[in-house]
Design an enzyme around this catalytic site. Structure first.
Site, PDB file in Angstrom:
ATOM      1  N   GLY A   1       0.817  -1.193   0.000  1.00 34.65           N
ATOM      2  CA  GLY A   1       0.000   0.000   0.000  1.00 34.65           C
ATOM      3  C   GLY A   1       0.852   1.244   0.000  1.00 34.65           C
TER       4      GLY A   1
ATOM      5  N   VAL B   1       2.813  -5.679   3.103  1.00 34.47           N
ATOM      6  CA  VAL B   1       2.117  -6.620   3.976  1.00 34.47           C
ATOM      7  C   VAL B   1       2.551  -8.037   3.650  1.00 34.47           C
ATOM      8  CG1 VAL B   1      -0.129  -7.423   4.797  1.00 34.47           C
ATOM      9  CG2 VAL B   1       0.157  -5.042   4.089  1.00 34.47           C
TER      10      VAL B   1
ATOM     11  N   ASP C   1     -11.133   6.236   4.690  1.00 32.06           N
ATOM     12  CA  ASP C   1     -10.675   5.582   3.460  1.00 32.06           C
ATOM     13  C   ASP C   1     -11.440   4.284   3.215  1.00 32.06           C
ATOM     14  OD1 ASP C   1      -9.161   5.555   1.148  1.00 32.06           O
ATOM     15  OD2 ASP C   1      -7.501   4.447   2.039  1.00 32.06           O
TER      16      ASP C   1
END
Length: 750
Positions: free
Chosen positions: A122, A127, A236
């Site tokens: 991101g 991740v 978001d």
């Protein structure tokens, strides 16, 4: 109070540790209440404290002095900027200095966590799916990007994400287990969700069912309710931040990288808007306006809209266009794009997407209650007629006319196309229609397609051209057929909207039978390109007839598009049978076929014209038959993308002509054996011509290319290098598009 009498950081930290702003000291409490400088210092110090000991030790705002971090930043800096002036994309290798490996190619670890795989990247970090050494459980480990780790504001924002996540404990919110730091690199240890994101579910722009929309929407609203109760505004909400568990379908929201704790001052630059443009609330487009709970509700409305229609409500070619639309435009109602959506759910989505915050539901609790009411409605009522508002009397007359027609003039009836012995495909079996609806106008056709029950037979009794908007069918089986002796044309209606439409007819699940019809788009290629600002990637999305996990049975039909898109597209293919059908896409791809295990497509006669005759993306083992088909292409007759498995192709009595290559494919090992392994080609009595190349591997023409041509053509001698038609290629294509007979253009080949 002056700065000289202000308490030290040590005193303030001790007060924070005691749990109250003044730690029970009246002087300190009074000083903090009156001193704005100490209030700011206290706020800054508070950001580094959490009830979890690991959180209180993690992430100071000072730039770390880690040698690993400095070396990595220096290496990243040497890459410079991308061509458009933005920072070049960071790679997984940027974290290699923190990752330990037991041996070359062995198991990798980060700070003791065993890394299983990198599952995403991101704007803030990378991740991993990892194993926690403390309890041997699988977790999601999010490591901050190295070039951001030394930026105080970015580190503070990363910590804020952790604080926001730690503050909310709810089954619909991804849990935060710990916040840690290793040699200057901060990382989060989070709950691992086995499944996919909502963005993955929406990859093909296909609308979802109403009850599933309600289920996911209420779960997200419940998560918002828990967040808002803790003073956390997510800011978001978007499909990629909504996760769906594979085991039980549970819904969880994640990624609080943009979340703001209501009591914490904003950390973004003056005038900088954080959030994803497609889902940002209009009030946040005003500089200095803070997000509140109703901003999240607007994003929820946009999320529901995307699920209901398959497209973001304000999507534009650029973020600036998107933001302009959010501020000034109202998107079409979801029912206009997806007639299966119940009117109550449509109203709920519209209420959540109101431009003014005060016109939206007051809280996530109210939003959830609205959606739960919709849930009962979605299961109780069929989709309404949206496009044409006919009176009950007119509807009754139309139904009576259809009934009388079915009795007095049976006409065409659906049936199976006979298959030759030994063929590997079966034609979809169409259930006998329970309803026959006769239409003569575009409005009647539009209404019938929107409202007809499954297994209906819609008969078009006119020779006229019917101008219609994009037609969408979900989870039904329909037959569209020309009445006996009729030759109707269904043409995409031009509109005043500058946005280029995506399709003329789209079927989502179910089956479709087409008989004796002509389908056309509304504009030439230049017109479409002007609508989308010359961006070819947008124009290429157009599909004349799009089938999503649906069966197609077509006979004596003609599909014409002059765009850069496709005449027919299958995602995935399921079973398709086309008898004596022409698919003309001279500037694009005649047929795009995304096939999975067990899918099959059968062309019996007919004509394919395009830059590419047929593009086949195969993931599994799929079957293709061309029997007596003429294919005229610029780049290749067949463009094959083997994901895995094999394409079993039977090609016989066909004419294959390409300006460049007969077949193009990407082969991991470019060899004839590799080609034969992924394509089981059975060629017999075919004629083929290409521009000196029978096979090309993405531009590379191997020495064994001619062998592919001989093999594909079968028992007929190759016509290598000899034109099959009297006209040059471009003139030939133009003549076909004009409707001239292909037989009259053939050049006899000895």
């Amino acid at each position: 109070m002056t700065a000289s009498t202000c308490p030290s950081d040590e005193v303030l930290n001790r007060a924070i540790a005691l749990g109250d702003a003044g730690g029970g000291d009246p002087w300190l409490e009074a000083h903090i209440e009156s001193c704005t400088a100490c209030q700011a210092r206290l706020e800054q110090l508070t950001r580094n404290v959490d009830s979890d000991d690991s959180l209180s030790r993690a992430l100071s705002v000072a730039s770390p002095s880690s040698v690993r971090l400095i070396e990595t930043i220096d290496e990243i800096s040497t890459r410079g900027m991308s061509a458009d002036g933005g920072r070049m994309d960071l790679r997984y290798e940027d974290l290699k200095r923190w990752i330990q490996s037991s041996e070359p190619g062995g198991q990798e670890t980060l700070d003791g966590f065993t890394l299983l795989e990198c599952v995403g990247r991101g704007g803030m970090g990378v991740v991993f799916q990892a194993v926690d050494p403390g309890n041997d459980r699988v977790v999601a480990l999010k490591a901050m990007l190295p070039d951001l780790a030394r930026d105080p504001r970015a580190r503070d924002r990363f910590l804020r994400e952790a604080k926001a996540m730690a503050a909310v404990v709810h089954p619909n919110v991804v849990a935060l287990h710990a916040v840690r730091e290793v040699d200057g690199l901060p990382y989060l240890v989070m709950e691992h969700v086995e499944g996919a994101s909502l963005e993955d579910r929406l990859w093909d722009d296909t609308p979802m069912e109403a009850d599933e929309i309600v289920r996911i929407g209420t779960a997200v609203a419940s998560a918002m309710e828990a967040c808002h109760a803790k003073g956390v505004i997510h800011r978001d909400i978007k499909p990629s931040n909504v996760l769906i568990c594979a085991a039980d379908g549970a819904v969880k929201i994640t990624d609080f990288g943009l979340a703001a704790v209501a009591s914490t001052p904003a950390l973004t630059h003056h005038g900088y808007l954080s959030g994803t443009p497609d889902y940002v609330a209009p009030e946040r487009l005003t500089i200095g306006t803070e997000a509140d709970e109703r901003s999240d509700l607007f994003s929820l409305g946009c999320l529901l809209y995307t699920m209901a229609t398959g497209k973001a409500p304000f999507g534009g070619d650029t973020p600036l266009i998107t933001l302009h639309r959010i501020a000034s435009e109202q998107p079409p109602l979801v029912g206009a794009l997806n007639p299966s959506i119940p009117p109550q759910l449509e109203r709920a989505i519209a209420a959540l997407m109101a431009k003014k915050p005060e016109d939206r539901p007051a809280s996530a609790i109210e939003a959830r209650a609205m959606l739960l009411d919709e849930g009962a409605d979605t299961r109780a009522k069929p989709g309404p007629m949206r496009i044409v508002a006919a009176s009950l009397a007119a509807a009754a007359i139309l139904a009576l006319a259809g009934l009388l027609f079915s009795v007095l003039r049976p006409g065409l009836t659906p049936g199976e196309v006979p298959m030759a012995p030994g063929e590997v495909l079966s034609t979809p079996v169409m259930t006998a229609p329970v309803d026959r609806i006769v239409v003569t106008t575009a409005a009647e056709l539009e209404t019938a397609i929107a409202t007809a029950p499954s297994d209906s037979w819609i008969e078009i009794d006119t020779d006229a051209t019917l101008l219609v908007p994009p037609l969408f069918v979900a989870r039904r089986s329909l037959t569209l057929a020309a009445a006996e002796g009729r030759s109707p044309t269904i043409r995409l209606r031009d509109s005043d909207d500058d946005a280029a439409p995506e399709y003329l007819l789209r079927l989502f699940y179910g089956s479709l039978r087409l008989v004796g019809l002509r389908f056309q788009d509304a504009f030439d290629m230049d017109d479409q390109l002007s609508r989308v600002g010359g961006h070819h990637s947008v124009a290429e999305q157009f599909v004349l007839v799009h089938l999503v996990d649906a069966d197609l049975d077509a006979e004596d039909c003609r599909f014409e598009t002059t765009t850069l898109g496709s005449g027919l597209r299958f995602d995935p293919g399921n079973d398709a049978s086309l008898v004596n059908c022409d698919v003309l896409a001279p500037n694009g791809t005649a047929v795009s076929w995304n096939a999975i295990e067990g899918d099959g497509i059968d062309f019996d006669g007919g004509l394919l014209v395009g830059r590419v005759g047929m593009q086949a993306v195969v993931d599994g083992t799929a079957d293709m038959i061309w029997d007596g088909v003429t294919v005229v292409a610029d780049e290749s007759v067949l463009d094959f993308e083997p994901q895995s498995g094999r394409l079993n192709a039977i090609v016989r009595d066909s004419i294959l002509q390409s300006e460049e290559a007969l077949v193009t494919a990407t082969l991991e090992a470019p060899s004839l054996n590799s080609f034969k392994r992924v394509i089981g080609w059975d060629g017999e009595r075919n004629r083929g011509m290409s521009n000196a190349v029978y096979f090309a591997d993405r531009g590379y023409a191997p020495t064994w290319s001619r062998e592919v041509g001989t093999w594909a053509l079968g028992t007929t001698d190759s016509t290598f290098g000899k034109p099959l038609f009297r006209l040059p290629h471009d003139e030939l294509v133009a003549a076909i598009v004009r409707g001239e007979s292909i037989g009259g253009l053939l050049l006899p080949v000895d």
